[in-house]
Design a protein around this motif. Sequence first.
Motif, PDB file in Angstrom:
ATOM      1  N   ALA A   1       0.902  -1.146  -0.104  1.00 39.71           N
ATOM      2  CA  ALA A   1      -0.128  -0.017  -0.111  1.00 39.71           C
ATOM      3  C   ALA A   1       0.871   1.170  -0.042  1.00 39.71           C
ATOM      4  N   MET A   2       0.651   2.127  -0.601  1.00 37.84           N
ATOM      5  CA  MET A   2       1.226   3.589  -0.836  1.00 37.84           C
ATOM      6  C   MET A   2       1.176   4.414   0.262  1.00 37.84           C
TER       7      MET A   2
ATOM      8  N   TRP B   1       4.644   8.044  -2.226  1.00 41.18           N
ATOM      9  CA  TRP B   1       4.106   8.738  -3.451  1.00 41.18           C
ATOM     10  C   TRP B   1       5.505   9.683  -3.693  1.00 41.18           C
ATOM     11  N   LEU B   2       5.966  10.292  -2.795  1.00 43.47           N
ATOM     12  CA  LEU B   2       7.062  11.347  -3.041  1.00 43.47           C
ATOM     13  C   LEU B   2       8.160  10.520  -3.728  1.00 43.47           C
TER      14      LEU B   2
ATOM     15  N   GLY C   1      -3.422  -0.382  -2.416  1.00 43.48           N
ATOM     16  CA  GLY C   1      -4.222   0.955  -2.458  1.00 43.48           C
ATOM     17  C   GLY C   1      -3.073   1.965  -1.741  1.00 43.48           C
ATOM     18  N   GLY C   2      -3.818   2.741  -1.007  1.00 43.19           N
ATOM     19  CA  GLY C   2      -3.245   3.705  -0.055  1.00 43.19           C
ATOM     20  C   GLY C   2      -3.127   3.060   1.191  1.00 43.19           C
ATOM     21  N   ASP C   3      -2.086   3.755   2.200  1.00 42.91           N
ATOM     22  CA  ASP C   3      -1.824   3.294   3.268  1.00 42.91           C
ATOM     23  C   ASP C   3      -3.049   4.017   4.232  1.00 42.91           C
ATOM     24  N   ILE C   4      -3.947   3.303   4.819  1.00 42.74           N
ATOM     25  CA  ILE C   4      -5.198   3.885   5.138  1.00 42.74           C
ATOM     26  C   ILE C   4      -4.745   4.248   6.822  1.00 42.74           C
TER      27      ILE C   4
END
Length: 254
Positions: free
Chosen positions: A26-27, A32-33, A63-66
């Motif tokens: 997960a991102m 992202w940077l 997905g994203g790192d929730i």
Amino acid sequence: MSGLVRVVREGAMAFVTLSHPGRLNAMSRAMWLALRAAFEALSAEEALRCIVVRGEGGAFCAGGDISEYPSFRFEERSLRAFHEDEVWAGLQAMLDCPVPIVAQIEGACMGAGIEIASCCDIRLAAGSAKFGAPIAKLGFPMAPREAELVQRAIGDVLARDMLLAAGVHGAQRLYDAGFLLQVLPDDAVAAAVLAHAARIVALAPAAARLNKATFLALNRCAASDLVPTAYRYADSPEHREGIDAFLAKRPAVF
């Protein structure tokens, strides 16, 4: 650990690996940077001919790192900055990359994962891979530019199902939609990606970069707008070598 984006060079090829152990890659915000920095650096390498994007440990990206979300998602300014200055900046760096990008998709390809895959030129997937963006279950929509990116790549019907009904689909469905070039047995996808990347490496690199520039421009304007500069490669050594080699019935050397 907030995850890593690892870059390894092997000759004219580069491997970009998403790594976030225990979170199916997960991102995180840091990732992202790092994705943006990786692709900006790779874009400047003239000798590079192909980039492979993959995930670590049998997953592409879930997905994203929730776990990070409560720290910024509940205030409009910080939420906008996240999507526009971090997420989109990373995706834009991929879209702007002049080097062909091949995605090696295994396991989960969700949300951020399908956005990253949508930025790749060619996508090969394992038969067991799963695709979706079930963020409706989390109570928020996909950011506008990210949604447009995914809709263009996977098609309107699947994009709407993923976002409106939290639909999750198998690799065959994404192949049928034109998102995937190939669906392969799980134990064969890595070798197939490597072979495809090697095929790209052996071809004319300047032509590949010109094709990518054309595809990028076509997303921004009409084909007729490109005509004034489209044929400046006419006297290039690569152009001459390709045609001379064909006429001489010998392999071209790029």
